[in-house]
Design an enzyme around this catalytic site. Structure first.
Site, PDB file in Angstrom:
ATOM      1  CB  VAL A  72       1.221   6.684  -2.609  1.00  0.00           C
ATOM      2  CG1 VAL A  72       0.315   6.167  -1.519  1.00  0.00           C
ATOM      3  CG2 VAL A  72       1.070   8.188  -2.770  1.00  0.00           C
ATOM      4  CB  CYS A  73       4.173   2.479  -0.124  1.00  0.00           C
ATOM      5  SG  CYS A  73       5.149   3.146   1.240  1.00  0.00           S
ATOM      6  CB  ALA A  74       1.127   0.373   3.344  1.00  0.00           C
TER       7      ALA A  74
END
Length: 377
Positions: A72-74
């Protein structure tokens, strides 16, 4: 081997179904500490992306080989890169969150709450990534939408799929944690837009006044939505009794907590209103009413079907915010040592009053993070 994306909708189902999942969050430590994906059977590890640019060896030994891993990232790109490097390192059960935390924040999942005695149904739109709850009430082909989020396509598509004509849009108060989609939805559909006038003294647009005793009929009068003025979170906060079975409480009363009176800068002035609403107005209502709030703070508040709901009588037995005997203790509880205020809450209020007009990207950035609308979290 190509790493597959996981959509926010797929991740939502994993949360609701309590499936196991290992999450590797590669955002920076500050962003991770403020807000993250949560699930009852999720494990989560934070390792900032910049620490993985030269390889994933530093994190590989902390990851399970035989479990599903979601990176997961932005916004997606960094997570996809790290997932591909982990794939090269031999991990096989990998995916990355499509659209990143932005997509997670914006996904709305419709959950059917129940049938209405006059025909029709009520649906809760659960926004897991933000803790927001909005509602579609339908009867005989007509619909009312309550506390709509800005992602209005979710409601119009639902209406289209179910053969509904959207006739009424209702905001229970001027929101401070998320940008309302009410006016935009009303403009698109031609529906009437309702708002409590005591919250609307500074708004720059036309609306229908939602006052104590207002009755809104759906389906040729088969279903009644009745307004009850319940100040405290804001001076105009208004609850809705639907079909004599459901109580939509906005941000006054939650399943696990109560609302806070400070987001408009009027905590000391509104604390008595809040106590009166919670301890007198609501207590006079039938205990069988099913409370449907506008927010939740913890995934443990979810029922097995993914909804957030509880009977009013049960809340008076178990909700700590409804069991504070001392006026002084109540005042301290709702005005001191509160959680952080929602991100950009002052600007969001200005948007919802029609005074600011941010573009889509700016709106998304303003809403990033948890809602922080409850006193207890």
């Amino acid at each position: 081997m190509t790493v597959q994306p996981m959509s926010a909708a797929q991740l939502t189902r994993k949360v609701i179904d309590k499936e196991p999942l290992f999450i590797l969050d590669v955002r920076n430590e500050r962003e991770f500490a403020d807000w993250k994906v949560e699930g009852e059977n999720f494990q989560i590890l934070n390792k900032p992306y910049f620490e993985l640019l030269d390889g994933v060896d530093s994190v590989a030994h902390q990851l399970p080989q035989e479990e599903d891993i979601l990176v997961v990232c932005a916004k997606e790109g960094s997570a996809k890169y790290v997932a591909e490097r982990l794939c090269d390192a031999g991990f096989k059960r990998l995916s990355y969150l499509q659209g990143g935390m932005k997509a997670w924040s914006e996904h709305l999942e419709p959950v059917k709450i129940g049938e209405l005695s006059g025909g029709g149904s009520i649906y809760q739109f659960v926004r897991l990534g933000k803790g927001c709850l909005s509602y579609v009430i339908e009867a005989d082909g007509e619909a009312a939408i309550v506390d709509a989020n800005r992602m209005v396509d979710a409601y119009t598509q639902f209406a289209k799929d179910n053969g509904l004509s959207i006739r009424h849009i209702i905001d229970t108060h001027v929101h401070a944690d998320h940008i309302s989609g009410g006016r935009r939805l009303a403009k698109q559909t031609g529906a009437l837009y309702w708002l409590p006038p005591k919250d609307a003294e500074e708004v720059t647009f036309d609306y229908r006044p939602l006052v104590d005793g207002t009755s809104i009929a759906l389906g040729g009068g088969k279903v009644e939505i009745k307004a009850v003025h319940t100040p405290g979170h804001t001076i105009g906060s208004t609850s809705l009794i639907v079909d004599g079975k459901y109580l939509l409480t906005g941000d006054l009363l939650f399943v696990a907590s109560i609302g806070r009176p400070d987001l408009a800068g009027k905590a000391k002035e509104w604390v008595d209103d809040l106590r009166h609403t919670l301890y007198e107005t609501y207590r006079q209502l039938p205990g069988h009413l099913v409370v449907l709030p506008a927010h939740f703070s913890d995934m443990r508040e979810l029922n097995p079907n993914g909804s957030v709901q509880e009977k009013l009588g049960e809340l008076y037995r178990h909700n700590k915010g409804l069991r504070i005997e001392s006026d002084d203790e109540f005042r301290v509880t709702v005005t001191e040592n509160l959680p952080p205020r929602p991100n950009a809450y002052q600007e969001i209020r200005q948007v919802n009053m029609g005074k600011l007009h941010p573009n889509a990207d700016e709106q998304s950035e303003m809403e990033i993070g948890p809602n922080h609308c409850a006193v207890h979290e």
